[in-house]
Motif scaffolding. Structure first.
Motif, mmCIF file in Angstrom:
data_model
loop_
_atom_site.group_PDB
_atom_site.id
_atom_site.type_symbol
_atom_site.label_atom_id
_atom_site.label_comp_id
_atom_site.label_asym_id
_atom_site.label_seq_id
_atom_site.Cartn_x
_atom_site.Cartn_y
_atom_site.Cartn_z
ATOM 1 N N PRO A 115 0.795 -1.239 0.000
ATOM 2 C CA PRO A 115 0.000 0.000 0.000
ATOM 3 C C PRO A 115 0.825 1.286 0.000
ATOM 4 C CG PRO A 115 -0.396 -1.331 1.998
ATOM 5 C CD PRO A 115 0.485 -2.131 1.113
ATOM 6 N N GLN A 116 1.930 1.323 0.751
ATOM 7 C CA GLN A 116 2.756 2.552 0.770
ATOM 8 C C GLN A 116 3.340 2.808 -0.620
ATOM 9 O OE1 GLN A 116 3.384 4.712 3.209
ATOM 10 N NE2 GLN A 116 2.210 3.602 4.762
ATOM 11 N N CYS A 117 3.800 1.741 -1.229
ATOM 12 C CA CYS A 117 4.398 1.884 -2.567
ATOM 13 C C CYS A 117 3.339 2.256 -3.586
ATOM 14 C CB CYS A 117 5.092 0.585 -2.985
ATOM 15 S SG CYS A 117 6.589 0.279 -2.042
ATOM 16 N N ALA A 118 2.129 1.730 -3.416
ATOM 17 C CA ALA A 118 1.047 2.070 -4.349
ATOM 18 C C ALA A 118 0.771 3.568 -4.265
ATOM 19 C CB ALA A 118 -0.207 1.263 -4.020
ATOM 20 N N SER A 119 0.667 4.069 -3.036
ATOM 21 C CA SER A 119 0.345 5.493 -2.925
ATOM 22 C C SER A 119 1.510 6.341 -3.441
ATOM 23 C CB SER A 119 -0.092 5.795 -1.491
ATOM 24 O OG SER A 119 0.780 6.658 -0.867
ATOM 25 N N TYR A 120 2.735 5.881 -3.205
ATOM 26 C CA TYR A 120 3.905 6.633 -3.701
ATOM 27 C C TYR A 120 3.962 6.673 -5.238
ATOM 28 C CZ TYR A 120 8.755 7.718 -4.760
ATOM 29 O OH TYR A 120 9.883 8.268 -5.282
ATOM 30 N N THR A 121 3.614 5.561 -5.859
ATOM 31 C CA THR A 121 3.739 5.493 -7.321
ATOM 32 C C THR A 121 2.503 6.013 -8.043
ATOM 33 O OG1 THR A 121 2.911 3.224 -7.221
ATOM 34 C CG2 THR A 121 5.294 3.491 -7.341
ATOM 35 N N GLY A 122 1.408 6.218 -7.279
ATOM 36 C CA GLY A 122 0.172 6.672 -7.925
ATOM 37 C C GLY A 122 -0.668 5.522 -8.449
ATOM 38 N N MET A 123 -0.409 4.307 -7.962
ATOM 39 C CA MET A 123 -1.189 3.140 -8.392
ATOM 40 C C MET A 123 -2.319 2.876 -7.387
ATOM 41 S SD MET A 123 0.171 1.883 -11.126
ATOM 42 C CE MET A 123 -0.610 0.267 -11.194
ATOM 43 N N LYS A 124 -3.387 2.256 -7.881
ATOM 44 C CA LYS A 124 -4.455 1.825 -6.943
ATOM 45 C C LYS A 124 -3.927 0.694 -6.074
ATOM 46 C CE LYS A 124 -8.762 3.272 -8.901
ATOM 47 N NZ LYS A 124 -8.888 3.261 -10.381
ATOM 48 N N GLU A 125 -3.213 -0.231 -6.692
ATOM 49 C CA GLU A 125 -2.621 -1.348 -5.948
ATOM 50 C C GLU A 125 -1.280 -1.670 -6.602
ATOM 51 O OE1 GLU A 125 -4.673 -5.240 -4.396
ATOM 52 O OE2 GLU A 125 -3.773 -5.698 -6.337
ATOM 53 N N GLY B 101 10.845 3.147 -11.049
ATOM 54 C CA GLY B 101 10.472 3.123 -12.476
ATOM 55 C C GLY B 101 8.968 3.136 -12.641
ATOM 56 N N CYS B 102 8.276 2.434 -11.765
ATOM 57 C CA CYS B 102 6.806 2.389 -11.834
ATOM 58 C C CYS B 102 6.244 3.796 -11.676
ATOM 59 C CB CYS B 102 6.277 1.447 -10.756
ATOM 60 S SG CYS B 102 4.488 1.311 -10.744
ATOM 61 N N LYS B 103 6.766 4.510 -10.676
ATOM 62 C CA LYS B 103 6.278 5.889 -10.443
ATOM 63 C C LYS B 103 6.473 6.748 -11.700
ATOM 64 C CE LYS B 103 7.202 9.880 -7.431
ATOM 65 N NZ LYS B 103 5.822 10.332 -7.245
ATOM 66 N N LYS B 104 7.654 6.622 -12.292
ATOM 67 C CA LYS B 104 7.964 7.428 -13.476
ATOM 68 C C LYS B 104 7.020 7.073 -14.642
ATOM 69 C CE LYS B 104 12.277 9.381 -14.884
ATOM 70 N NZ LYS B 104 13.731 9.282 -14.815
ATOM 71 N N LEU B 105 6.760 5.796 -14.788
ATOM 72 C CA LEU B 105 5.925 5.349 -15.912
ATOM 73 C C LEU B 105 4.450 5.694 -15.689
ATOM 74 C CD1 LEU B 105 7.759 1.978 -16.597
ATOM 75 C CD2 LEU B 105 7.729 3.993 -18.083
ATOM 76 N N VAL B 106 4.032 5.773 -14.433
ATOM 77 C CA VAL B 106 2.659 6.231 -14.143
ATOM 78 C C VAL B 106 2.580 7.723 -14.475
ATOM 79 C CG1 VAL B 106 0.947 6.620 -12.317
ATOM 80 C CG2 VAL B 106 2.199 4.457 -12.403
ATOM 81 N N LYS C 253 -1.156 2.673 -16.394
ATOM 82 C CA LYS C 253 -2.397 3.281 -15.866
ATOM 83 C C LYS C 253 -2.572 2.861 -14.404
ATOM 84 C CE LYS C 253 -3.506 4.676 -20.083
ATOM 85 N NZ LYS C 253 -2.138 4.574 -20.561
ATOM 86 N N PRO C 254 -3.077 3.784 -13.560
ATOM 87 C CA PRO C 254 -3.177 3.489 -12.117
ATOM 88 C C PRO C 254 -3.993 2.254 -11.767
ATOM 89 C CG PRO C 254 -3.569 5.819 -12.547
ATOM 90 C CD PRO C 254 -3.461 5.167 -13.886
ATOM 91 N N ASP C 255 -4.914 1.850 -12.649
ATOM 92 C CA ASP C 255 -5.727 0.678 -12.286
ATOM 93 C C ASP C 255 -5.205 -0.611 -12.924
ATOM 94 O OD1 ASP C 255 -6.348 1.375 -14.819
ATOM 95 O OD2 ASP C 255 -8.527 1.376 -14.547
ATOM 96 N N GLU C 256 -4.034 -0.556 -13.536
ATOM 97 C CA GLU C 256 -3.478 -1.780 -14.119
ATOM 98 C C GLU C 256 -2.856 -2.650 -13.013
ATOM 99 O OE1 GLU C 256 -2.367 -1.338 -18.689
ATOM 100 O OE2 GLU C 256 -1.170 0.024 -17.465
#
Ligand code: F0G
Length: 447
Positions: A98-108, A365-370, A376-379
């Motif tokens: 969850p912390q990484c999701a919020s940092y990268t802008g992902m839902k999960e 890298g995930c954060k940058k690609l988001v 996409k955040p819901d992927e």
């Protein structure tokens, strides 16, 4: 039953060799790969095989317990699976972050933690198959060049197989956790003045002239075992492909093996949808990124510089295989700065998981690609954490003491990277007198 064999990677002219020929390149100098006669499966056979994989999770047979050999239908080169050298490698967990999701802008965001392997890195997946083959071929001595994890893994598996091991490491440039492992598992440890790329050149010559079996990922039997990282992941996801796999890129053996896994799984009908792969490099060690973004697909070696020492590699041996993996996964390559790596690593820690710095390139890298809109955040995204936090404790302690980017350490290794302030994320240890009142007062202030 058809037999597996070795062939030149990358098409015509194709040279082929029997599995028991000790060689790592064709006569025209190209990489080799194992050609696996995996039959096409019917839908019923696929369903049956998936059930077999499930049942093996409850078996006490060592080759069923191993998260590599459990998937041996995809490793026909090692038939009849006798005298396998296994430490029950693989079996690595997938965590929700969850912390990484919020940092990268992902839902999960999911990670698969290869650092939970017996020697603390993904290398064990490839070392069990490579050392098993070394034993089969009658090798008495094995060697590798390493930024640390390969040497730790090779030394452990060689010890289990009662073989002598020799590691070549760039002097002063590998993390202590890794060096301590190679020493404890009894490897003859040779520190080379120069970088990993130099050590890699030297070990190839030493092995050729000294009749020593080479266990870097140039050895195609390493790549075979690392395929199972993806097979086990798919099993854990109930055989549903995620949208993205994100992996760090160094010598590029791991990303190559993922590409080979997907290509074989699709060819035999076992997998319908291939995930996209993003390979992430450190800015200071980015030859794949450059070859990919410039469009020339050519290897221009660099003098590598990064505190993520595991991927401090400027002349990766599996460069061409990595491009194949990118092609079959519609993959992309991204690069991240030293600060981005350090911050992402602290977020992996904040989820209670932790990793070594090279692994954190994936979350960075995930954060940058988001941010770029590529992911996409819901992927559904799975980052491959390649090594354990305790491999490189110095890095982590320096980060939390705000010393990681102090001039003495930082400017000497990397230059030209934009500085980001990481101080708000550090968790400095404090010194207090042995006085309960003072300690309670301090805790009250900080909580
Ligand atoms: N992450 C970690 C923790 C590694 O140790 C390595 C490579 C990589 C990522 C990159 O993987 O080389 O397959 O692209 N370590 C090697 C070693 C080079 O010697 O331990 P790759």
């Amino acid at each position: 039953m058809e037999k597996a064999y070795l062939r030149t990677f990358g098409g015509a002219p194709e040279y082929t060799y029997a599995l028991d020929q000790i060689r790592y390149k064709s006569e025209d100098g190209r990489l080799l790969e194992v050609c696996n006669p995996i039959p096409s499966f019917s839908d019923q056979e696929i369903a049956d095989l998936k059930q077999v994989f499930d049942l093996r999770l409850f078996s006490r047979n060592p080759i069923d317990k191993s998260g590599v050999w459990r998937y041996r239908e995809f490793l026909p080169a090692y038939r009849p699976f006798e005298n396998v050298i296994t430490m029950y490698e693989g079996n690595t967990p997938v965590y929700v972050m969850p912390q990484c999701a919020s940092y990268t802008g992902m839902k999960e965001l999911l990670v698969k933690h290869q650092g939970q392997n017996p020697t603390g890195s993904f290398k064990d997946n490839g070392m069990t198959t490579a050392v098993t083959m070394a034993k089969k071929l009658g090798a008495h001595m094995v060697a590798c060049a390493s930024t640390g994890n390969t040497s730790a893994s090779m030394a452990a598996y060689a010890a289990r197989a009662r073989m002598r091991s020799i590691v070549f490491i760039p002097e002063g440039q590998i993390a202590y956790g890794k060096l301590s492992q190679a020493l404890d598992y009894g490897a003859l440890t040779i520190q080379i003045s120069g970088d990993f790329d130099k050590a890699m050149d030297i070990v190839q010559d030493v092995c050729a002239r000294g009749n020593i079996y080479l266990l870097n990922s140039i050895n195609p039997f390493r790549i075979e075992g690392q395929k199972t990282i993806m097979i086990e992941l798919l099993h854990q996801l109930e055989w549903e492909s995620p949208d993205w796999i994100i992996v760090p890129g160094g010598n590029l053996g791991n990303s190559s093996s993922f590409g080979k896994a997907f290509s074989e799984l699709v060819a035999c009908g076992f997998l319908k949808k291939v995930p996209r792969m993003a390979i992430i490099q450190a800015e200071g060690a980015n030859p794949l990124y450059t070859g990919f973004t410039s469009g020339d697909r050519a290897l221009h070696p660099v003098h590598a510089a990064t505190r993520a020492t595991a991927i401090k590699i400027g002349n990766p041996v599996s460069f061409d295989k990595a491009f194949f993996a990118l092609d079959i996964t519609k993959g992309i390559v991204e690069q991240v700065s030293e600060e981005e790596i350090a911050i992402a690593k602290s977020r992996i820690g904040a989820d209670g998981v932790g990793s070594e710095p090279a692994s954190a390139t994936t979350v960075a890298g995930c954060k940058k690609l988001v941010e770029k809109g590529t992911i996409k955040p819901d992927e559904k995204v799975v980052c491959i954490l390649t090594g354990h936090l305790l491999k490189d404790p110095d890095y982590t302690v320096e980060f939390h003491k705000d010393e990681l980017f102090s001039d003495a350490h930082y400017t000497s290794t990397v230059s030209g990277t934009q500085k980001i302030d990481t101080k708000g994320l550090s968790n400095k240890p404090v010194s207090l007198p042995a006085d309960v009142d003072a300690i309670l007062e301090f805790i009250a202030k900080r909580t």
